[in-house]
Each structure stands twice: as C-alpha cells, then as structure tokens.
Design a protein around this motif. Structure first.
Motif, PDB file in Angstrom:
ATOM      1  N   THR A  97       7.099 -13.407  24.744  1.00 51.39           N
ATOM      2  CA  THR A  97       7.145 -15.204  24.325  1.00 51.39           C
ATOM      3  C   THR A  97       6.106 -16.560  24.984  1.00 51.39           C
ATOM      4  O   THR A  97       5.155 -15.351  25.413  1.00 51.39           O
ATOM      5  CB  THR A  97       8.457 -15.320  25.253  1.00 51.39           C
ATOM      6  OG1 THR A  97       9.784 -14.111  25.306  1.00 51.39           O
ATOM      7  CG2 THR A  97       8.960 -16.391  25.307  1.00 51.39           C
ATOM      8  N   THR A  99       4.579 -18.766  26.284  1.00 48.48           N
ATOM      9  CA  THR A  99       4.001 -19.821  27.817  1.00 48.48           C
ATOM     10  C   THR A  99       3.194 -20.793  27.560  1.00 48.48           C
ATOM     11  O   THR A  99       3.758 -21.925  28.105  1.00 48.48           O
ATOM     12  CB  THR A  99       4.182 -18.708  28.096  1.00 48.48           C
ATOM     13  OG1 THR A  99       2.507 -18.321  28.872  1.00 48.48           O
ATOM     14  CG2 THR A  99       5.117 -17.709  29.049  1.00 48.48           C
ATOM     15  N   ASP A 119       3.959 -14.343  26.684  1.00 47.45           N
ATOM     16  CA  ASP A 119       4.471 -13.861  28.556  1.00 47.45           C
ATOM     17  C   ASP A 119       3.221 -12.563  28.949  1.00 47.45           C
ATOM     18  O   ASP A 119       3.168 -11.581  28.484  1.00 47.45           O
ATOM     19  CB  ASP A 119       5.540 -14.171  28.676  1.00 47.45           C
ATOM     20  CG  ASP A 119       6.033 -13.351  30.257  1.00 47.45           C
ATOM     21  OD1 ASP A 119       5.421 -13.847  31.105  1.00 47.45           O
ATOM     22  OD2 ASP A 119       7.289 -13.145  30.034  1.00 47.45           O
ATOM     23  N   GLY A 200       8.901 -20.860  24.359  1.00 48.90           N
ATOM     24  CA  GLY A 200       9.841 -20.180  24.569  1.00 48.90           C
ATOM     25  C   GLY A 200       9.954 -19.460  22.776  1.00 48.90           C
ATOM     26  O   GLY A 200      10.646 -18.547  23.135  1.00 48.90           O
ATOM     27  N   GLN A 201       9.413 -19.918  21.987  1.00 45.05           N
ATOM     28  CA  GLN A 201       9.950 -18.215  20.959  1.00 45.05           C
ATOM     29  C   GLN A 201       9.293 -17.188  21.239  1.00 45.05           C
ATOM     30  O   GLN A 201       8.259 -16.873  21.672  1.00 45.05           O
ATOM     31  CB  GLN A 201       8.626 -19.355  19.361  1.00 45.05           C
ATOM     32  CG  GLN A 201       9.238 -18.567  18.657  1.00 45.05           C
ATOM     33  CD  GLN A 201       8.251 -19.657  17.356  1.00 45.05           C
ATOM     34  OE1 GLN A 201       8.071 -20.666  17.570  1.00 45.05           O
ATOM     35  NE2 GLN A 201       7.999 -19.170  16.140  1.00 45.05           N
ATOM     36  N   SER A 202       9.234 -16.018  20.933  1.00 45.03           N
ATOM     37  CA  SER A 202       9.249 -14.801  20.688  1.00 45.03           C
ATOM     38  C   SER A 202       8.719 -14.088  19.611  1.00 45.03           C
ATOM     39  O   SER A 202       9.406 -14.564  18.073  1.00 45.03           O
ATOM     40  CB  SER A 202      10.983 -13.614  20.857  1.00 45.03           C
ATOM     41  OG  SER A 202      11.606 -14.116  21.615  1.00 45.03           O
TER      42      SER A 202
END
Length: 366
Positions: A97, A99, A119, A200-202
C-alpha cells in the motif's frame, strides 16, 4: 409561192442565228479567260500573304529546360512516429500500500531515485529485531575469538559463534533487500510525464502504478517498412525525416533495421535516432524518405513532359526553332522527376511547357 417564201425566211433565220451564236460564245470565252487571269493573280497574292501570316501565327510558345547531369535519388516513403529511447511506466517490485509519494509531474529524476514508498512496517520491525540478535551474536563472536586467539576454549565454540553471527548477517541483508523492494524507484533518468499514483492505493508487481518517466533528450523515429523492400532498406542507409507538426526536416541514417519479417504485419521495423530538440515529442507523426537508389550523374526531366505512345515513350526537344520528337527510355521516378536512361544527352533542350499540342517539326518560340 407562199411555201417558198416561208422556207426562204426560215433558212435566213437559221443562218442568222447560227452566225450570231458562235460570235457570242467566242466573246464570252475571251472575257472569262481575262477574268481568270485576273483572279489567278489575286489568288496568288492572297496565298502568299496567307502563307506569311500562317508562318507567324503557327509559332507556338514553349518553355524548355536544358539538360545537365545532376544527382537523382529514389525514395521509399513510410510513416512512423517519434518514440523515446527511455519511455517507461514504473512498476513496483513487491505488493503493498502506498504510504508516501516523493515526486510530481514535470519533475526531473535520476536513475534509482525513490519515487514512492510502500508500507513496510512489518519488515522494519523484523529488521530491528534481527539487528538486535546480530549485535548479540557479534559480541559473543568477538569474545570467543579473543579467547581462541589465546588458545582458550575449543575450536567448536569459536566456529559456532562465527556461524551464528554470519547467518544473522545474511538474514539481515535479505530483510533489508526485501524492504528496499517496497521503495518504488525510477529505472531511468528523465522527467515524470505522468503521475496517477495515490496515497493508500494498493499496487502489485506487473500492474502499472500510473507513473511514467520519459527521457526526452533521447528520441528516435520508429516505422514499419513493407517486406517488399527487405532487400533494399538496411541499417546505415540515408534517410530524410520530416516532422509535419513542428515542422522540421533533417537528414539522418537508419540506426536499426530488423532482420525478421513480422508474420502479422508482413513488414519489419526500422529506427532513426533524433537529435535533442525541445520541439520533438514522443508519438509525433514522422515521415521517413529512405534512399533506396541513387545516381550522381543522372539526366532527369519532369515526369509530365514524358509522353507515351503504343510502343514507346518520347519527349519534345527544341532544335533550331523547331520541335523534335525524341524517343526515350526512362528509369526511376521520384519527386515528379523521371530518370532518362537513353535518348537524350546533356545540353539537349527539352520542352517542359507547351508540348501538349505539338507535332514533330512545328515551329516554336522559346
């Protein structure tokens, strides 16, 4: 008696008519001959005047071109597009993800620079824990080594401490490499041309991140050439590159020509490197004129000056004020000009304008 008188009267009448009639015809004939002589003179005079006028009015205005040896080039023309040598869409090496994002559109970046962070909290904790274990193992090893140097203890104790320390070092190096994969880095130097990544995008390996890096200082033109020219177009051939949207024209050489014919398109790719210019942009339309034939001592004429009959080709030349029909043999045709292989020589004056209604031997005015 009456009958006799009637007969004599008729005879005299006939004699009178027969004598008058020849006399009238003879005079009429002489008069006609005189008129004919006068008419013949007038006719000859008018014919002479008309002949002079005809000579003057039959002069046809033409434009000529004197032949001289010149360079002749035949081209293979194909359409392509501008592309960047370094034009890549950045992809992550591991899933995670987003960050943090460290760059924005239009920013210049260097190869290896971190563009975004994924992350890696768990990995950082594992690294910290392993680092503590490594510190302890290193302390134990150093003490065991000192004892071993003094011939105190056994060799097994020394080797065990050394093995534990080196094993932890390798584990730590592996964790750090894994943690580094959570950093999205630029594979090339260039400019951020697109940035669609969001916090926040995966993301995952193999899927685009929306980050594109382009090095606009290293551009090239890519084009697909038909397989018909496979034996004529090669690496190193001269080429003229036209960019209609700039506009610009430049001379270059083919930097790459594929050896394999694509089975779907039935063509092969060629590339031409472009000099650095801020006006050039990837995906611009480009036209390549590749030289596939040359003659540095050619005689050329406008292609529309060459006329065709059922059996041959010919042009009109101007010789001593008259049009002369000359049969020729032409070769390649390029840019509206035809290469003349035979029939003409340097210095000949070829009629290039006004030849449409000419006949061999017509009087012409240059």
């Amino acid at each position: 008696m009456k009958t006799l008188l009637y007969t004599i009267t008729l005879a005299l009448l006939f004699a009178s008519c027969s004598s008058d009639k020849p006399k009238d015809k003879k005079g009429e004939l002489e008069q006609l001959k005189k008129q004919r002589t006068e008419l013949n003179g007038k006719i000859e005079k008018l014919e002479a005047e008309l002949g002079q006028n005809k000579t003057k009015t039959d002069l046809k205005d033409v434009v000529v071109s004197e032949l001289a040896e010149t360079q002749f080039r035949n081209y293979v023309e194909v359409q392509g597009k501008v592309d960047a040598e370094d034009n890549v869409e950045v992809m992550p090496e591991s899933p995670g993800t987003v960050t943090a994002i460290y760059v924005k559109v239009g920013q210049n970046v260097s190869k290896g620079q971190v563009l975004a962070q994924l992350d890696d909290k768990v990995l950082r904790q594992s690294v910290a824990q392993l680092q503590t274990q490594l510190d302890l193992a290193s302390t134990v090893f150093n003490r065991q080594k000192n004892l071993w140097d003094q011939k105190i203890g056994t060799e097994v104790q020394y080797l065990t401490a050394k093995s534990q320390k080196e094993g932890l070092e390798k584990q730590l190096a592996g964790l750090k490499s894994q943690a580094a994969m959570n950093k999205v880095k630029s594979p090339v130097s260039g400019t951020i041309d697109a940035m669609e990544l969001k916090l926040g995008q995966s993301v995952a390996p193999g899927s685009p991140t929306g980050i594109r890096v382009v090095n606009a200082s290293r551009l090239k033109v890519k084009a697909l050439v038909s397989e018909n020219y496979g034996g004529k177009v090669n690496q190193g051939d001269e080429v003229t590159v036209s960019l209609p949207d700039v506009p610009a024209n430049l001379n270059a050489h083919i930097s790459f020509a594929a050896k394999v014919i694509d089975p779907v398109s039935r063509g092969f790719n060629v590339e031409v490197k472009l000099p650095s210019d801020k006006r050039y942009r990837p995906n611009m339309v480009a036209v390549l004129k590749i030289i596939d034939y040359r003659n540095d001592r050619a005689l050329v004429v406008p292609v529309n000056a060459v006329q065709k009959s059922e059996t041959s080709e010919y042009v009109f030349t101007a010789v001593n004020g008259k049009a002369k029909k000359v049969e020729v043999k032409t070769g390649k045709i390029s840019d509206g000009k035809a290469e003349v292989l035979s029939g003409l020589k340097a210095g000949d004056k070829v009629i290039t304008t006004g030849f449409q209604e000419l006949n061999d031997g017509d009087n012409v005015k240059l």
